[in-house]
Write a protein that holds these residues in place. Structure first.
Motif, PDB file in Angstrom:
ATOM      1  N   PHE A   1      11.937 -16.580 -44.349  1.00 21.41           N
ATOM      2  CA  PHE A   1      11.397 -16.614 -45.701  1.00 21.41           C
ATOM      3  C   PHE A   1      12.203 -17.577 -46.583  1.00 21.41           C
ATOM      4  O   PHE A   1      11.650 -18.377 -47.331  1.00 21.41           O
ATOM      5  CB  PHE A   1      11.396 -15.206 -46.308  1.00 21.41           C
ATOM      6  CG  PHE A   1      10.855 -15.143 -47.703  1.00 21.41           C
ATOM      7  CD1 PHE A   1       9.496 -15.286 -47.941  1.00 21.41           C
ATOM      8  CD2 PHE A   1      11.708 -14.948 -48.787  1.00 21.41           C
ATOM      9  CE1 PHE A   1       8.987 -15.235 -49.239  1.00 21.41           C
ATOM     10  CE2 PHE A   1      11.198 -14.895 -50.084  1.00 21.41           C
ATOM     11  CZ  PHE A   1       9.833 -15.042 -50.295  1.00 21.41           C
TER      12      PHE A   1
ATOM     13  N   ASN B   1      11.290 -21.112 -45.575  1.00 16.89           N
ATOM     14  CA  ASN B   1       9.921 -21.524 -45.890  1.00 16.89           C
ATOM     15  C   ASN B   1       9.616 -21.528 -47.374  1.00 16.89           C
ATOM     16  O   ASN B   1       8.819 -22.320 -47.853  1.00 16.89           O
ATOM     17  CB  ASN B   1       8.915 -20.595 -45.204  1.00 16.89           C
ATOM     18  CG  ASN B   1       8.936 -20.771 -43.696  1.00 16.89           C
ATOM     19  OD1 ASN B   1       9.473 -21.762 -43.198  1.00 16.89           O
ATOM     20  ND2 ASN B   1       8.386 -19.808 -42.982  1.00 16.89           N
ATOM     21  N   VAL B   2      10.191 -20.583 -48.065  1.00 14.90           N
ATOM     22  CA  VAL B   2       9.819 -20.417 -49.467  1.00 14.90           C
ATOM     23  C   VAL B   2      11.002 -20.680 -50.396  1.00 14.90           C
ATOM     24  O   VAL B   2      10.926 -21.505 -51.304  1.00 14.90           O
ATOM     25  CB  VAL B   2       9.283 -18.987 -49.726  1.00 14.90           C
ATOM     26  CG1 VAL B   2       8.830 -18.842 -51.155  1.00 14.90           C
ATOM     27  CG2 VAL B   2       8.140 -18.675 -48.767  1.00 14.90           C
TER      28      VAL B   2
ATOM     29  N   TYR C   1       4.395 -16.880 -52.460  1.00  7.68           N
ATOM     30  CA  TYR C   1       4.079 -17.108 -51.064  1.00  7.68           C
ATOM     31  C   TYR C   1       2.694 -16.562 -50.711  1.00  7.68           C
ATOM     32  O   TYR C   1       1.978 -17.155 -49.918  1.00  7.68           O
ATOM     33  CB  TYR C   1       5.143 -16.491 -50.146  1.00  7.68           C
ATOM     34  CG  TYR C   1       4.852 -16.782 -48.692  1.00  7.68           C
ATOM     35  CD1 TYR C   1       5.066 -18.053 -48.179  1.00  7.68           C
ATOM     36  CD2 TYR C   1       4.314 -15.803 -47.860  1.00  7.68           C
ATOM     37  CE1 TYR C   1       4.757 -18.340 -46.860  1.00  7.68           C
ATOM     38  CE2 TYR C   1       4.003 -16.084 -46.544  1.00  7.68           C
ATOM     39  CZ  TYR C   1       4.229 -17.356 -46.039  1.00  7.68           C
ATOM     40  OH  TYR C   1       3.904 -17.640 -44.745  1.00  7.68           O
ATOM     41  N   ASP C   2       2.332 -15.437 -51.329  1.00  6.92           N
ATOM     42  CA  ASP C   2       0.972 -14.923 -51.135  1.00  6.92           C
ATOM     43  C   ASP C   2      -0.048 -16.020 -51.400  1.00  6.92           C
ATOM     44  O   ASP C   2      -0.957 -16.247 -50.611  1.00  6.92           O
ATOM     45  CB  ASP C   2       0.678 -13.788 -52.140  1.00  6.92           C
ATOM     46  CG  ASP C   2       1.236 -12.453 -51.703  1.00  6.92           C
ATOM     47  OD1 ASP C   2       1.624 -12.325 -50.526  1.00  6.92           O
ATOM     48  OD2 ASP C   2       1.293 -11.533 -52.543  1.00  6.92           O
TER      49      ASP C   2
ATOM     50  N   LEU D   1       0.362 -19.233 -51.548  1.00  5.41           N
ATOM     51  CA  LEU D   1       0.475 -20.309 -50.561  1.00  5.41           C
ATOM     52  C   LEU D   1      -0.235 -19.937 -49.264  1.00  5.41           C
ATOM     53  O   LEU D   1      -1.003 -20.700 -48.704  1.00  5.41           O
ATOM     54  CB  LEU D   1       1.948 -20.598 -50.278  1.00  5.41           C
ATOM     55  CG  LEU D   1       2.221 -21.630 -49.172  1.00  5.41           C
ATOM     56  CD1 LEU D   1       1.791 -23.015 -49.617  1.00  5.41           C
ATOM     57  CD2 LEU D   1       3.696 -21.635 -48.791  1.00  5.41           C
ATOM     58  N   TYR D   2       0.035 -18.718 -48.814  1.00  4.36           N
ATOM     59  CA  TYR D   2      -0.548 -18.261 -47.551  1.00  4.36           C
ATOM     60  C   TYR D   2      -2.073 -18.240 -47.654  1.00  4.36           C
ATOM     61  O   TYR D   2      -2.785 -18.696 -46.761  1.00  4.36           O
ATOM     62  CB  TYR D   2      -0.025 -16.861 -47.220  1.00  4.36           C
ATOM     63  CG  TYR D   2      -0.494 -16.358 -45.880  1.00  4.36           C
ATOM     64  CD1 TYR D   2       0.267 -16.571 -44.732  1.00  4.36           C
ATOM     65  CD2 TYR D   2      -1.702 -15.678 -45.760  1.00  4.36           C
ATOM     66  CE1 TYR D   2      -0.170 -16.112 -43.493  1.00  4.36           C
ATOM     67  CE2 TYR D   2      -2.150 -15.225 -44.525  1.00  4.36           C
ATOM     68  CZ  TYR D   2      -1.378 -15.447 -43.394  1.00  4.36           C
ATOM     69  OH  TYR D   2      -1.821 -14.996 -42.178  1.00  4.36           O
TER      70      TYR D   2
ATOM     71  N   GLY E   1       3.396 -19.643 -57.879  1.00  6.44           N
ATOM     72  CA  GLY E   1       2.598 -19.884 -56.685  1.00  6.44           C
ATOM     73  C   GLY E   1       2.005 -21.278 -56.695  1.00  6.44           C
ATOM     74  O   GLY E   1       2.012 -21.988 -55.683  1.00  6.44           O
TER      75      GLY E   1
ATOM     76  N   LEU F   1       4.652 -23.740 -55.874  1.00 10.91           N
ATOM     77  CA  LEU F   1       4.994 -23.729 -54.459  1.00 10.91           C
ATOM     78  C   LEU F   1       3.947 -24.482 -53.630  1.00 10.91           C
ATOM     79  O   LEU F   1       4.291 -25.257 -52.733  1.00 10.91           O
ATOM     80  CB  LEU F   1       5.102 -22.280 -53.972  1.00 10.91           C
ATOM     81  CG  LEU F   1       5.676 -22.078 -52.572  1.00 10.91           C
ATOM     82  CD1 LEU F   1       7.133 -22.508 -52.521  1.00 10.91           C
ATOM     83  CD2 LEU F   1       5.557 -20.606 -52.158  1.00 10.91           C
TER      84      LEU F   1
END
Length: 424
Positions: free
Chosen positions: A133, A136-137, A173-174, A176-177, A200, A203
């Motif tokens: 994490f 990645n973030v 990240y939500d 992004l995902y 978000g 990101l």
RNA sequence: GGGGAGAUACCAAAGCGGUCAAAUGGGCUUGACUGUAAAUCAAGUGGCACUUGCCUUCACAGGUUCGAAUCCUGUUCUCCCCA
């Protein structure tokens, strides 16, 4: 008028990022999402604002994604809170998620061309390690940016745990995902979510080099300064076990004139012009509460269904209409049960009724409604005690004639609090 | 580690040996007015009895006194200042 203009005109949009309007009016369906924290096993009235925004967007052809916060719920959003939230255990979170899911089905369409989808962010977080994490973030957002958020700034003084501080990364990240795996381009949320939404977007911009969008809905407050959806007893819940349809209906009927327009714009399917017209008619005969009835009818039907609405209306008519003591007596036992289904009820034995020599003694058998005899006395003295809708101002001896159908007694504290006592 | 301030009913905040169930404000409840409103006004707001009465409460545990929320000791917790 485009759907976004409509939302803005209705006061459903508080802040929005540049390009949001264009995105939503491009003619192509846009996938958008809003997250829900599983902090309780029911949503409440306040939640309905973003939900209505979603429903309206879906009607316009856009595709809603409901993100249930299985992962985020484990951390706790610092937004709008001045204190660290207690952490919920896994089981409770799971239970809450399931319940909320069922409720959301009433408002969003999960079938058809723009079928809504539901995802749980635990799905993509549970398999991810902490180091992963961070790489990645965490690598992509810098601390100065994170600290500069208003909510974080405010909390820095009173205390903010690392977990809550990290919340914006998780929510970022939500987004992004969802952008990567579901092509979700837009996030909406309450006004306290603005910082998380922009995190978000930031990101996504850094990692994918592409734009994303977001807007927030306002946090509703009423003219008296309290939050919309809160009453004395706490939140007005959508779950009928927590807030009965009758209470729910009554809460809305009692909305102040100053607030009703705002709420109709948000919740009513009618157009702003029609609402304006309705309000004009309301003002000509304010005592009829046209606007409030419209609001209460619509929302009660939406949340609890037609049958529950009719019961709530029937009960309200009996309790607040000019129902005389005689009318009360004319109700059949079935009707009585029906009317008072949603009113607090107490039970005792007929034996106890016969043994109690005075009304005070009798009512004292129900400490959940009448915690002390002094209170009963005070109520009687001030004229606020009613039995079967007749004011009782002295501690009269009991009369078994009072019992409706030989077993029911309708007691009132003041004009609005009813209790049905049953003696078997 | 050193020094100081404080803990009062739902909340805020007076009281500093008897006249304290404890001022005042907010909140809440009820009443009047009304539209099941808002604003306003009035009453009430520890419990039991109800004519003056009794019981439990002023962080906790002890003590001094005829008598304590008020004085003393200890304990716990909070805040501030200096290291």
């Amino acid at each position: 008028m485009t759907v976004f203009d409509d939302l803005r005109r209705r006061g459903i949009v508080q802040d929005f990022t540049a390009g949001t309007a264009e995105l939503l009016s491009s003619g192509r369906p846009v996938r958008f999402y809003a997250g829900f924290d599983p902090t309780a096993d029911s949503l409440h009235l306040g939640h309905l604002v973003p939900v209505m925004a979603m429903a309206r967007l879906q009607k316009a052809g856009h595709i809603p994604f409901v993100v249930l916060g299985g992962a985020t719920g484990m951390v706790g959003d610092p937004s709008g809170k001045n204190q660290e939230r207690p952490l919920l255990d896994l089981e409770a979170i799971q239970h809450n998620l399931e319940s909320q899911k069922q409720q959301l089905r009433r408002f969003l369409d999960f079938d058809g061309a723009a079928a809504a989808q539901m995802v749980n962010n635990a799905d993509w977080f549970s398999g991810m390690g902490y180091l992963e994490f961070l790489r990645n973030v965490g690598k992509h957002l810098n601390v100065a940016y994170m600290i500069s958020k208003d909510l974080v700034k405010r909390r820095l003084e009173t205390g903010l745990s690392y977990a809550e501080f990290s919340y914006q990364l998780i929510q970022a990240y939500d987004f992004l995902y969802l952008r990567q795996h579901y092509e979700v381009q837009l996030q909406l949320g309450g006004s306290d979510q603005w910082g998380n939404i922009t995190a978000g977007i930031e990101l996504i911009r850094r990692i994918l080099g592409t734009e994303a969008y977001g807007f927030t809905v306002p946090l509703l407050t009423k003219a008296d300064g309290t939050k919309f959806g809160k009453s004395e007893g706490g939140n007005v819940w959508l779950d009928s076990r927590r807030t009965s349809p009758y209470k729910f209906y009554q809460y809305l009927i009692n909305i102040a004139d100053e607030d009703v327009k705002k709420l109709l714009l948000i919740f009513s399917p009618q157009s702003p012009d029609e609402i304006e017209d309705l309000l004009n008619r309301h003002l000509q005969a304010p005592h009829q509460r046209l606007a409030q009835h419209h609001l209460a009818d619509h929302l009660t039907r939406l949340v609890h269904g037609e049958e529950a609405l009719q019961k709530a209306q029937f009960s309200s008519a009996i309790l607040f209409g000019k129902a005389s003591p005689d009318q009360l007596k004319s109700l059949t036992p079935e009707e009585l049960e029906e009317v008072f289904e949603t009113v607090p009820q107490g039970r005792a034995t007929l034996q106890q009724f016969l043994e109690a020599s005075t009304l005070t003694d009798l009512l004292a058998l129900f400490p959940q409604f009448f915690p002390s005899k002094s209170e009963i006395r005070r109520l009687m003295e001030s004229g606020g005690m009613y039995v079967n809708r007749c004011p009782i101002n002295s501690n009269a001896p009991l009369d078994s004639e009072w019992l409706l159908h030989g077993r029911y007694l309708l007691v009132q504290k003041g004009k609005k609090q009813f209790f049905l006592l049953q003696f078997l």
